[in-house]
Design a protein around this motif. Structure first.
Motif, PDB file in Angstrom:
ATOM      1  N   TYR A 166      32.680  39.786  44.943  1.00 36.96           N
ATOM      2  CA  TYR A 166      34.248  39.392  44.340  1.00 36.96           C
ATOM      3  C   TYR A 166      33.274  39.616  42.797  1.00 36.96           C
ATOM      4  CZ  TYR A 166      36.893  36.579  41.145  1.00 36.96           C
ATOM      5  OH  TYR A 166      37.638  36.367  40.058  1.00 36.96           O
ATOM      6  N   ILE A 167      33.595  41.094  42.735  1.00 37.50           N
ATOM      7  CA  ILE A 167      32.854  41.190  41.055  1.00 37.50           C
ATOM      8  C   ILE A 167      32.921  40.613  39.822  1.00 37.50           C
ATOM      9  CG2 ILE A 167      31.516  43.485  40.099  1.00 37.50           C
ATOM     10  CD1 ILE A 167      31.469  44.722  42.423  1.00 37.50           C
ATOM     11  N   PHE A 168      32.342  40.000  39.134  1.00 43.52           N
ATOM     12  CA  PHE A 168      32.916  39.145  37.921  1.00 43.52           C
ATOM     13  C   PHE A 168      32.331  39.797  36.554  1.00 43.52           C
ATOM     14  CE2 PHE A 168      30.677  35.535  39.491  1.00 43.52           C
ATOM     15  CZ  PHE A 168      30.178  34.954  38.358  1.00 43.52           C
ATOM     16  N   THR A 176      34.589  48.004  36.747  1.00 44.29           N
ATOM     17  CA  THR A 176      35.498  49.290  37.756  1.00 44.29           C
ATOM     18  C   THR A 176      34.403  50.726  38.242  1.00 44.29           C
ATOM     19  OG1 THR A 176      37.270  48.373  36.169  1.00 44.29           O
ATOM     20  CG2 THR A 176      36.894  50.850  37.276  1.00 44.29           C
ATOM     21  N   HIS A 177      33.901  50.670  37.025  1.00 48.83           N
ATOM     22  CA  HIS A 177      32.443  51.831  37.879  1.00 48.83           C
ATOM     23  C   HIS A 177      31.397  51.591  38.453  1.00 48.83           C
ATOM     24  CE1 HIS A 177      29.112  54.595  36.196  1.00 48.83           C
ATOM     25  NE2 HIS A 177      29.221  55.053  37.400  1.00 48.83           N
ATOM     26  N   LEU A 178      31.081  50.289  39.071  1.00 49.00           N
ATOM     27  CA  LEU A 178      30.780  50.094  39.989  1.00 49.00           C
ATOM     28  C   LEU A 178      31.590  49.897  41.270  1.00 49.00           C
ATOM     29  CD1 LEU A 178      27.427  48.797  40.979  1.00 49.00           C
ATOM     30  CD2 LEU A 178      27.719  46.896  41.029  1.00 49.00           C
ATOM     31  N   ALA A 179      32.548  49.050  41.295  1.00 52.28           N
ATOM     32  CA  ALA A 179      33.610  49.034  42.366  1.00 52.28           C
ATOM     33  C   ALA A 179      33.815  50.496  42.667  1.00 52.28           C
ATOM     34  CB  ALA A 179      34.871  48.555  42.040  1.00 52.28           C
ATOM     35  N   GLN A 180      34.262  51.699  41.946  1.00 48.16           N
ATOM     36  CA  GLN A 180      34.326  53.034  42.670  1.00 48.16           C
ATOM     37  C   GLN A 180      33.262  53.578  42.808  1.00 48.16           C
ATOM     38  OE1 GLN A 180      37.328  55.286  40.809  1.00 48.16           O
ATOM     39  NE2 GLN A 180      38.204  53.844  39.899  1.00 48.16           N
ATOM     40  N   LEU A 196      40.445  52.940  49.629  1.00 45.40           N
ATOM     41  CA  LEU A 196      42.135  52.998  48.230  1.00 45.40           C
ATOM     42  C   LEU A 196      41.694  52.178  47.288  1.00 45.40           C
ATOM     43  CD1 LEU A 196      45.076  53.518  47.494  1.00 45.40           C
ATOM     44  CD2 LEU A 196      45.226  51.702  48.599  1.00 45.40           C
ATOM     45  N   TYR A 197      41.759  52.155  45.901  1.00 45.87           N
ATOM     46  CA  TYR A 197      41.645  51.490  45.224  1.00 45.87           C
ATOM     47  C   TYR A 197      43.000  51.688  44.608  1.00 45.87           C
ATOM     48  CZ  TYR A 197      40.465  50.857  39.677  1.00 45.87           C
ATOM     49  OH  TYR A 197      40.459  50.575  38.245  1.00 45.87           O
ATOM     50  N   VAL A 198      43.190  50.846  43.799  1.00 46.14           N
ATOM     51  CA  VAL A 198      44.255  50.284  42.858  1.00 46.14           C
ATOM     52  C   VAL A 198      44.317  48.850  42.160  1.00 46.14           C
ATOM     53  CG1 VAL A 198      45.199  49.004  45.194  1.00 46.14           C
ATOM     54  CG2 VAL A 198      47.007  49.563  43.172  1.00 46.14           C
ATOM     55  N   SER A 199      44.690  48.803  41.569  1.00 46.64           N
ATOM     56  CA  SER A 199      44.422  47.961  40.356  1.00 46.64           C
ATOM     57  C   SER A 199      45.772  46.837  40.539  1.00 46.64           C
ATOM     58  CB  SER A 199      44.972  48.799  38.923  1.00 46.64           C
ATOM     59  OG  SER A 199      46.398  48.500  38.568  1.00 46.64           O
ATOM     60  N   MET A 200      45.868  45.707  40.116  1.00 41.39           N
ATOM     61  CA  MET A 200      46.414  44.486  40.800  1.00 41.39           C
ATOM     62  C   MET A 200      47.420  44.485  39.716  1.00 41.39           C
ATOM     63  SD  MET A 200      47.361  41.887  42.350  1.00 41.39           S
ATOM     64  CE  MET A 200      46.219  41.773  43.051  1.00 41.39           C
ATOM     65  N   ILE A 230      39.482  48.164  47.260  1.00 40.78           N
ATOM     66  CA  ILE A 230      39.444  47.914  46.275  1.00 40.78           C
ATOM     67  C   ILE A 230      40.723  47.845  45.411  1.00 40.78           C
ATOM     68  CG2 ILE A 230      37.458  48.621  44.432  1.00 40.78           C
ATOM     69  CD1 ILE A 230      36.534  50.846  46.485  1.00 40.78           C
ATOM     70  N   ILE A 231      40.653  46.156  45.136  1.00 38.03           N
ATOM     71  CA  ILE A 231      41.494  45.689  43.787  1.00 38.03           C
ATOM     72  C   ILE A 231      40.674  45.424  42.563  1.00 38.03           C
ATOM     73  CG2 ILE A 231      43.218  43.793  43.655  1.00 38.03           C
ATOM     74  CD1 ILE A 231      43.600  45.408  45.842  1.00 38.03           C
ATOM     75  N   ASP A 232      41.193  46.337  41.437  1.00 37.70           N
ATOM     76  CA  ASP A 232      40.594  45.721  39.428  1.00 37.70           C
ATOM     77  C   ASP A 232      41.905  45.295  39.716  1.00 37.70           C
ATOM     78  OD1 ASP A 232      38.851  46.610  38.503  1.00 37.70           O
ATOM     79  OD2 ASP A 232      39.327  48.846  38.145  1.00 37.70           O
ATOM     80  N   ASP A 233      40.642  44.386  38.822  1.00 42.09           N
ATOM     81  CA  ASP A 233      41.184  43.029  38.233  1.00 42.09           C
ATOM     82  C   ASP A 233      42.073  42.040  38.913  1.00 42.09           C
ATOM     83  OD1 ASP A 233      40.099  43.982  35.260  1.00 42.09           O
ATOM     84  OD2 ASP A 233      42.593  45.119  35.629  1.00 42.09           O
ATOM     85  N   ILE A 234      41.776  41.160  39.904  1.00 42.85           N
ATOM     86  CA  ILE A 234      42.045  40.359  40.729  1.00 42.85           C
ATOM     87  C   ILE A 234      42.517  39.444  39.596  1.00 42.85           C
ATOM     88  CG2 ILE A 234      40.064  39.432  41.161  1.00 42.85           C
ATOM     89  CD1 ILE A 234      43.228  40.263  43.608  1.00 42.85           C
TER      90      ILE A 234
END
Length: 466
Positions: A166-168, A176-180, A196-200, A230-234
């Protein structure tokens, strides 16, 4: 195993006979009897099914019993191709055994892939940006922990204690850069894994579409196939309908229990999230919650140099230092300021200098004016001109001392709110007329003497840097 003298149709009838023994009469007639074999080339068995719904139902409910029967009669390496009649009842030829995996950015339709476990591995587009890598993620004290943990996850996804990761942190700090980057590194190290990367927000839109199409189970099954999600902006899950949260809960549980890796980003720490089911919040805390903080001075210098190099811009060291000292927000703001600086230099035909840098920065950052005192100016002038402060305050009137006082008076008038009388009193006990004369003399020298102008610019830079 198929015999040389038997036709694929005969072998399929043997398969049906065996299937019939394992299902009820009603099930067999409804789901299996309508299937028609179209061909077998020794590797691929082509079947025509009445509808996509038929394929979905068989995939969901009968695969455990169907797969060994296919292997037994056609061989362990057999793959399937499906043909589903179109609207005009004509079969669609050579339909691959799975329909096209929908682009996760396409919210029109999410289907459960027609995959028979063990027969064929699907390739799902990761939606990762190849420009986001560890190589161009600048490391500093502000992100060293998260970056190190991310590398550990990429080496052994799903097998570390950091699941979920969980990166906050605040916006623009590189979540986003780090998660990807983690996702890209996993794809390089483990090409067999589905990432798979996808925004919430996109996840929510997909689920809403799936519900409207009465396909929520297909949506959930699709995401349960992923190895690294990978879920961005959970935090965007907050306040959503319970059905959306339940869907994500089921996906999260399935992946975690299956040893798959989850990576979540948020602008809030888990304890600050609101309107999210407690059981989900608990799971967000199972792994590691790691924070990205604002970059420190040294990290900002590295980032500025790196971004400038990508823009093919040569920045004077004083410009780099000025930006690092005055940009206190985030990496995204640094990129914006540098792009503006390069654009002004290129299209306005101006040399990149500290003056241009100040002009550009004013458009992007509200720079709080620093309190500059007469005492500081006196001290800086004496240090630069190598004059003892006692001599500076003495009645001595050599050319060097007199000019030093004039310079100090000029700078005090420019950079303090002190009245002329106070400036004169603090520098040699002079009156306001003397200060005005000093300022005029300095301005004349700056206009006629280039070396004097350069000296003034350097002294002024030191005054402003304090």
């Amino acid at each position: 195993m198929i015999a040389n003298t038997a036709t694929y149709s005969d072998v399929w009838q043997n398969c049906l006979a065996q299937i019939k023994k394992q299902t009820t009469e009603e099930e067999f007639v409804k789901w299996f009897k309508p299937i028609v074999p179209l061909g077998y080339d020794g590797k691929t068995l082509r079947l025509r099914l009445p509808s996509e719904d038929c394929v979905f139902h068989i995939e969901r409910h009968y695969i455990p019993s169907l797969r060994p029967i296919i292997y037994e009669h056609f061989g362990n390496n057999t793959s399937l191709r499906y043909s589903v009649p179109s609207a005009d009842s004509q079969p669609v030829a050579e339909v691959v055994n799975t329909p096209r995996i929908p682009d996760p950015q396409d919210t029109t339709k999410i289907k459960n892939p027609f995959v028979i476990p063990g027969i064929k591995r699907l390739e799902i587009p990761s939606q990762l940006n190849p420009n986001y890598t560890f190589d161009n993620f600048i490391e500093g004290e502000c992100n060293r922990l998260v970056r190190s943990v991310g590398l550990a996850v990429s080496v052994a996804p799903g097998k570390t204690a950091y699941n979920p990761l969980y990166i906050f942190g605040d916006s623009g700090l590189g979540k986003t850069h780090l998660a990807q980057a983690i996702g890209m590194d996993i794809k390089q190290r483990h090409p067999e894994l589905q990432v798979l990367y996808v925004s919430m927000n996109k996840f929510q839109a997909q689920y809403t579409t799936a519900v409207l199409n009465k396909e929520p189970n297909d949506f959930i099954n699709f995401y349960q196939m992923i190895d690294v999600l990978i879920i961005d902006d959970i935090q965007e899950l907050s306040g959503n309908k319970s059905s959306t949260q339940n869907a994500f809960f089921n996906i999260f549980n399935h992946l975690h229990l299956s040893g798959k890796q989850l990576i979540l980003t948020s602008d809030k720490r888990p304890s600050e999230l609101s309107d999210i089911n407690d059981r989900l919040l608990t799971r967000f805390k199972w792994g590691l919650a790691a924070e990205l903080t604002q970059p420190d001075y040294d990290t900002k210098v590295k980032i500025i140099r790196n971004k400038a190099m990508k823009l093919n811009a040569e920045l004077p060291e004083e410009v780099i230092q000025y930006f690092a000292e005055n940009i206190n927000a985030n990496v995204r703001e640094i990129e914006g300021v540098l792009s503006a600086l390069v654009a002004h230099s290129k299209y306005m035909n101006r040399k990149i200098s500290i003056t241009l840098a100040k002009e550009v920065l004013k458009m992007y950052v509200k720079i709080s004016p620093k309190e500059i005192s007469i005492e500081n100016i006196r001290k800086i002038v004496c240090e630069y001109l190598n004059i003892d402060e006692a001599v500076f305050d003495s009645p001595k009137r050599t050319r060097e001392v007199a000019q030093a006082r004039q310079i100090a008076m000029y700078l005090c008038k420019q950079h303090t709110k002190s009245p002329l009388s106070a400036i004169g009193a603090a520098i040699g006990g002079k009156n306001h007329a003397t200060v005005l004369h000093a300022c005029k003399a300095v301005c004349n020298l700056m206009e006629t003497d280039k070396s004097f102008l350069q000296m003034m610019e350097e002294i002024e830079r030191r005054v402003l840097a304090k």
